[in-house]
Enzyme design. Structure first.
Site, PDB file in Angstrom:
ATOM      1  N   ARG A  11      28.775 -19.314   6.434  1.00 10.62           N
ATOM      2  CA  ARG A  11      28.734 -18.366   7.554  1.00 10.62           C
ATOM      3  C   ARG A  11      28.668 -16.909   7.078  1.00 10.62           C
ATOM      4  O   ARG A  11      28.476 -16.008   7.874  1.00 10.62           O
ATOM      5  CB  ARG A  11      29.944 -18.566   8.453  1.00 10.62           C
ATOM      6  N   CYS A  12      28.831 -16.693   5.785  1.00 12.30           N
ATOM      7  CA  CYS A  12      28.847 -15.348   5.208  1.00 12.30           C
ATOM      8  C   CYS A  12      27.452 -14.979   4.691  1.00 12.30           C
ATOM      9  O   CYS A  12      26.883 -15.697   3.874  1.00 12.30           O
ATOM     10  CB  CYS A  12      29.867 -15.303   4.070  1.00 12.30           C
ATOM     11  N   SER A  13      26.921 -13.856   5.137  1.00 11.18           N
ATOM     12  CA  SER A  13      25.573 -13.455   4.721  1.00 11.18           C
ATOM     13  C   SER A  13      25.500 -13.195   3.213  1.00 11.18           C
ATOM     14  O   SER A  13      24.518 -13.573   2.566  1.00 11.18           O
ATOM     15  CB  SER A  13      25.107 -12.231   5.498  1.00 11.18           C
TER      16      SER A  13
END
Length: 116
Positions: A11-13
């Protein structure tokens, strides 16, 4: 081919960008979704030793859990902070890449190029 392990949060870019960078470099990648499979205290101690960081330096101090658990208390020991990361892996800075007996935090993702 470089073997690399990434402690990854999909979920972390920055984590996604780092994973893509590793793929572009042709690495043989082991992906550890650390929010699903929390690293052990021994794993975290090993990562800290390689990174030459304190436990607090590996923590995401802006997470709500950091404040809620009272982790800003300077009296807490390294072991207490490591235990907090084991129990609440969301507190661990991300992404972490291990390769060639070295480690790097992928913030920015290009940081990991130095260990490949």
């Amino acid at each position: 081919m470089t073997q690399a392990t990434i402690y990854h949060n999909p979920r972390c870019s920055k984590s996604r960008e780092t994973l893509t960078l590793l793929e572009q470099q042709g690495c043989d990648i082991t992906v550890v979704e650390y929010l699903k499979n929390s690293p052990s205290a021994a794993d975290i101690r090993g990562i800290l030793a390689i990174l030459k960081l304190s436990a607090r330096e590996l923590m995401r101090t802006k997470e709500d859990e950091y404040q809620a658990l009272g982790l800003a208390n300077p009296a807490l020991t390294e072991e207490q902070l490591i235990d907090a990361m084991v129990k609440t892996p969301k507190l661990i800075e991300r992404p972490i890449v291990l390769a060639n007996q070295q480690a790097a935090i992928g913030r920015p993702p290009e940081n990991v190029l130095s260990i490949l």
